[in-house]
Write an enzyme that holds these catalytic residues in place. Structure first.
Site, PDB file in Angstrom:
ATOM      1  N   GLY A  49       0.546  -5.227  28.141  1.00  0.00           N
ATOM      2  CA  GLY A  49      -0.103  -3.941  28.359  1.00  0.00           C
ATOM      3  C   GLY A  49       0.801  -2.792  28.765  1.00  0.00           C
ATOM      4  O   GLY A  49       0.516  -1.642  28.475  1.00  0.00           O
ATOM      5  N   GLU A 103       4.034  -2.244  35.631  1.00  0.00           N
ATOM      6  CA  GLU A 103       2.739  -2.811  35.235  1.00  0.00           C
ATOM      7  C   GLU A 103       1.854  -1.738  34.625  1.00  0.00           C
ATOM      8  O   GLU A 103       1.970  -0.565  34.974  1.00  0.00           O
ATOM      9  CB  GLU A 103       2.028  -3.365  36.485  1.00  0.00           C
ATOM     10  CG  GLU A 103       1.955  -4.862  36.575  1.00  0.00           C
ATOM     11  CD  GLU A 103       1.025  -5.515  35.549  1.00  0.00           C
ATOM     12  OE1 GLU A 103       0.810  -4.971  34.444  1.00  0.00           O
ATOM     13  OE2 GLU A 103       0.522  -6.595  35.858  1.00  0.00           O
ATOM     14  N   ASP A 104       0.960  -2.150  33.750  1.00  0.00           N
ATOM     15  CA  ASP A 104       0.008  -1.188  33.192  1.00  0.00           C
ATOM     16  C   ASP A 104      -1.066  -0.834  34.222  1.00  0.00           C
ATOM     17  O   ASP A 104      -1.304   0.321  34.527  1.00  0.00           O
ATOM     18  CB  ASP A 104      -0.633  -1.713  31.900  1.00  0.00           C
ATOM     19  CG  ASP A 104      -1.229  -3.114  32.034  1.00  0.00           C
ATOM     20  OD1 ASP A 104      -1.099  -3.738  33.111  1.00  0.00           O
ATOM     21  OD2 ASP A 104      -1.828  -3.593  31.058  1.00  0.00           O
ATOM     22  N   ASP A 107      -5.436  -4.409  39.221  1.00  0.00           N
ATOM     23  CA  ASP A 107      -6.872  -4.548  39.450  1.00  0.00           C
ATOM     24  C   ASP A 107      -7.034  -5.272  40.798  1.00  0.00           C
ATOM     25  O   ASP A 107      -6.881  -4.654  41.845  1.00  0.00           O
ATOM     26  CB  ASP A 107      -7.437  -5.333  38.258  1.00  0.00           C
ATOM     27  CG  ASP A 107      -8.942  -5.412  38.227  1.00  0.00           C
ATOM     28  OD1 ASP A 107      -9.603  -4.613  38.894  1.00  0.00           O
ATOM     29  OD2 ASP A 107      -9.476  -6.284  37.529  1.00  0.00           O
ATOM     30  N   LYS A 135      -6.871   0.145  40.508  1.00  0.00           N
ATOM     31  CA  LYS A 135      -8.276   0.225  40.923  1.00  0.00           C
ATOM     32  C   LYS A 135      -8.345  -0.159  42.398  1.00  0.00           C
ATOM     33  O   LYS A 135      -8.482  -1.338  42.737  1.00  0.00           O
ATOM     34  CB  LYS A 135      -9.124  -0.744  40.095  1.00  0.00           C
ATOM     35  CG  LYS A 135      -9.147  -0.434  38.605  1.00  0.00           C
ATOM     36  CD  LYS A 135      -9.974  -1.465  37.845  1.00  0.00           C
ATOM     37  CE  LYS A 135      -9.998  -1.150  36.370  1.00  0.00           C
ATOM     38  NZ  LYS A 135     -10.622  -2.243  35.582  1.00  0.00           N
ATOM     39  N   PHE A 156     -13.804  -0.576  33.200  1.00  0.00           N
ATOM     40  CA  PHE A 156     -12.869  -1.182  32.254  1.00  0.00           C
ATOM     41  C   PHE A 156     -12.290  -0.081  31.353  1.00  0.00           C
ATOM     42  O   PHE A 156     -13.017   0.720  30.781  1.00  0.00           O
ATOM     43  CB  PHE A 156     -13.585  -2.242  31.404  1.00  0.00           C
ATOM     44  CG  PHE A 156     -12.650  -3.021  30.546  1.00  0.00           C
ATOM     45  CD1 PHE A 156     -11.855  -4.018  31.082  1.00  0.00           C
ATOM     46  CD2 PHE A 156     -12.544  -2.741  29.191  1.00  0.00           C
ATOM     47  CE1 PHE A 156     -10.967  -4.735  30.290  1.00  0.00           C
ATOM     48  CE2 PHE A 156     -11.657  -3.448  28.388  1.00  0.00           C
ATOM     49  CZ  PHE A 156     -10.869  -4.445  28.939  1.00  0.00           C
ATOM     50  N   VAL A 157     -10.972  -0.047  31.240  1.00  0.00           N
ATOM     51  CA  VAL A 157     -10.310   0.990  30.441  1.00  0.00           C
ATOM     52  C   VAL A 157      -9.485   0.372  29.304  1.00  0.00           C
ATOM     53  O   VAL A 157      -9.025  -0.763  29.414  1.00  0.00           O
ATOM     54  CB  VAL A 157      -9.407   1.884  31.323  1.00  0.00           C
ATOM     55  CG1 VAL A 157     -10.237   2.743  32.256  1.00  0.00           C
ATOM     56  CG2 VAL A 157      -8.395   1.065  32.119  1.00  0.00           C
ATOM     57  N   ASP A 163      -5.710  -3.175  26.190  1.00  0.00           N
ATOM     58  CA  ASP A 163      -6.550  -3.646  25.091  1.00  0.00           C
ATOM     59  C   ASP A 163      -7.944  -4.066  25.528  1.00  0.00           C
ATOM     60  O   ASP A 163      -8.188  -4.365  26.697  1.00  0.00           O
ATOM     61  CB  ASP A 163      -5.905  -4.860  24.420  1.00  0.00           C
ATOM     62  CG  ASP A 163      -5.998  -6.117  25.303  1.00  0.00           C
ATOM     63  OD1 ASP A 163      -5.583  -6.031  26.478  1.00  0.00           O
ATOM     64  OD2 ASP A 163      -6.505  -7.141  24.827  1.00  0.00           O
ATOM     65  N   ARG A 169      -4.924  -0.790  21.878  1.00  0.00           N
ATOM     66  CA  ARG A 169      -3.667  -0.423  22.563  1.00  0.00           C
ATOM     67  C   ARG A 169      -3.051   0.850  21.998  1.00  0.00           C
ATOM     68  O   ARG A 169      -2.288   1.535  22.663  1.00  0.00           O
ATOM     69  CB  ARG A 169      -2.638  -1.557  22.403  1.00  0.00           C
ATOM     70  CG  ARG A 169      -3.047  -2.873  23.045  1.00  0.00           C
ATOM     71  CD  ARG A 169      -1.863  -3.830  23.082  1.00  0.00           C
ATOM     72  NE  ARG A 169      -2.245  -5.212  23.345  1.00  0.00           N
ATOM     73  CZ  ARG A 169      -2.427  -5.738  24.550  1.00  0.00           C
ATOM     74  NH1 ARG A 169      -2.281  -4.991  25.609  1.00  0.00           N
ATOM     75  NH2 ARG A 169      -2.767  -7.005  24.683  1.00  0.00           N
TER      76      ARG A 169
HETATM   77  P1  5GP Z   1      -5.240  -8.402  38.389  1.00  0.00           P
HETATM   78  O1  5GP Z   1      -4.507  -9.704  38.541  1.00  0.00           O
HETATM   79  O2  5GP Z   1      -4.589  -7.248  39.118  1.00  0.00           O
HETATM   80  O3  5GP Z   1      -6.686  -8.519  38.759  1.00  0.00           O
HETATM   81  O4  5GP Z   1      -5.270  -8.099  36.862  1.00  0.00           O
HETATM   82  C1  5GP Z   1      -4.306  -7.364  36.287  1.00  0.00           C
HETATM   83  C2  5GP Z   1      -4.352  -7.481  34.783  1.00  0.00           C
HETATM   84  O5  5GP Z   1      -5.708  -7.524  34.293  1.00  0.00           O
HETATM   85  C3  5GP Z   1      -3.742  -6.250  34.198  1.00  0.00           C
HETATM   86  O6  5GP Z   1      -2.358  -6.379  34.059  1.00  0.00           O
HETATM   87  C4  5GP Z   1      -4.485  -6.132  32.886  1.00  0.00           C
HETATM   88  O7  5GP Z   1      -3.825  -6.923  31.939  1.00  0.00           O
HETATM   89  C5  5GP Z   1      -5.850  -6.685  33.173  1.00  0.00           C
HETATM   90  N1  5GP Z   1      -6.813  -5.608  33.477  1.00  0.00           N
HETATM   91  C6  5GP Z   1      -7.333  -5.275  34.673  1.00  0.00           C
HETATM   92  N2  5GP Z   1      -8.176  -4.225  34.577  1.00  0.00           N
HETATM   93  C7  5GP Z   1      -8.188  -3.884  33.270  1.00  0.00           C
HETATM   94  C8  5GP Z   1      -8.865  -2.848  32.524  1.00  0.00           C
HETATM   95  O8  5GP Z   1      -9.644  -2.021  33.011  1.00  0.00           O
HETATM   96  N3  5GP Z   1      -8.619  -2.815  31.185  1.00  0.00           N
HETATM   97  C9  5GP Z   1      -7.768  -3.690  30.559  1.00  0.00           C
HETATM   98  N4  5GP Z   1      -7.589  -3.542  29.246  1.00  0.00           N
HETATM   99  N5  5GP Z   1      -7.108  -4.665  31.238  1.00  0.00           N
HETATM  100  C10 5GP Z   1      -7.322  -4.755  32.581  1.00  0.00           C
HETATM  101 MG    MG Z   2      -0.807  -6.145  32.749  1.00  0.00          MG
END
Ligand code: 5GP
Ligand code: MG
Length: 180
Positions: A49, A103-104, A107, A135, A156-157, A163, A169
Site C-alpha cells: 500500500g 506506511e500507507d 489503523d 485512524k 475504509f479508504v 486497495d 490503488r
Molecule cells: P493495522 O494493523 O494498523 O490495523 O492495519 C494496518 C493495515 O491495514 C494497513 O497497512 C492497510 O494495509 C490496512 N488498512 C487499514 N485501514 C485501511 C483502509 O481504510 N483502507 C485500506 N485499503 N486498507 C486499510
Molecule cells: Mg500497509
C-alpha cells in the site's frame, strides 16, 4: 478522476484531493530533511500500500539516504494479533542506522507494532515512523507516529496506493467508502 468511484460492489467518494496530499507531503519532507541533516537514514517502505506515498515522499528527500522494501506476513485471523511472522526483502544491515518506516495507513497499529519489535532486534540507532494516514480512534498501540500527513475517521479508504480487494490503488486522490 471523478468524485465517485465504483470498485467491484462498492461506491467510494472523493475524500482528499491530490493537491492537498502533495502539499502536506512537502511539509513532511521538509521536516524529515531538517531532522535528518546529520544522518543517513534508511527508509523502509512497507509494501504494497505505501508504494505511491513512499515514492512521492522520497522524491522530496534531499539528504543522503537508502531505501529498502519489505512485505510483512502476519497472522491475521478473525482477530488481528499483529504478530509479524516473517519480514521479506529486508536486505540492508540496520545496526547503528537511523530507520524511517514508511506506511500507507495505521489503523489498529498491530501490524506495525509487530514489525517495529522485530526491527529493534536488528539494533538500529533509532526507528521513526512515517505514515500517510492514521485512524486515531482505532489505534490500540503506544508507539509514536513521528511523521504523519492526515488523521482520518474510521472509514475504509482506497486510492493513493490503498486497495479494496486488490483494486483502487491507481489514483492520485484518496476516496472513502460511501455510507448512504
Ligand atoms: P493495522 O494493523 O494498523 O490495523 O492495519 C494496518 C493495515 O491495514 C494497513 O497497512 C492497510 O494495509 C490496512 N488498512 C487499514 N485501514 C485501511 C483502509 O481504510 N483502507 C485500506 N485499503 N486498507 C486499510
Ligand atoms: Mg500497509
Amino acid at each position: 478522476m471523478s468524485n465517485t468511484w465504483f470498485i467491484k460492489d462498492k461506491l467510494f467518494t472523493k475524500y482528499l484531493g491530490s493537491d492537498e496530499i502533495q502539499t502536506i507531503i512537502r511539509t513532511l519532507a521538509s521536516r524529515i530533511n531538517h531532522d535528518m541533516q546529520d544522518k543517513v537514514p534508511v527508509f523502509i517502505v512497507v509494501l504494497n500500500g505505501a508504494f505511491i506515498f513512499a515514492s512521492d515522499l522520497i522524491k522530496k528527500i534531499t539528504v543522503d539516504c537508502e531505501v529498502a522494501f519489505v512485505r510483512l506476513s502476519s497472522y491475521k485471523g478473525t482477530e488481528s494479533t499483529g504478530e509479524v511472522k516473517e519480514i521479506m526483502g529486508l536486505d540492508i544491515p540496520l545496526k547503528g542506522r537511523t530507520v524511517i518506516v514508511i506506511e500507507d495507513i495505521i489503523d489498529t497499529g498491530l501490524t506495525l507494532d509487530g514489525f517495529l519489535q522485530k526491527l529493534w532486534l536488528m539494533e538500529p540507532a533509532d526507528v521513526k515512523v512515517a505514515a500517510c494516514l492514521m485512524k486515531p480512534d482505532a489505534f490500540k498501540m503506544r508507539f509514536p507516529v513521528d511523521y504523519l500527513c492526515f488523521r482520518i475517521p474510521n472509514d475504509f479508504v482506497v486510492g493513493y496506493g490503498l486497495d479494496y480487494d486488490g483494486f483502487g490503488r491507481n489514483s492520485s486522490d484518496l476516496y472513502k467508502i460511501h455510507t448512504p
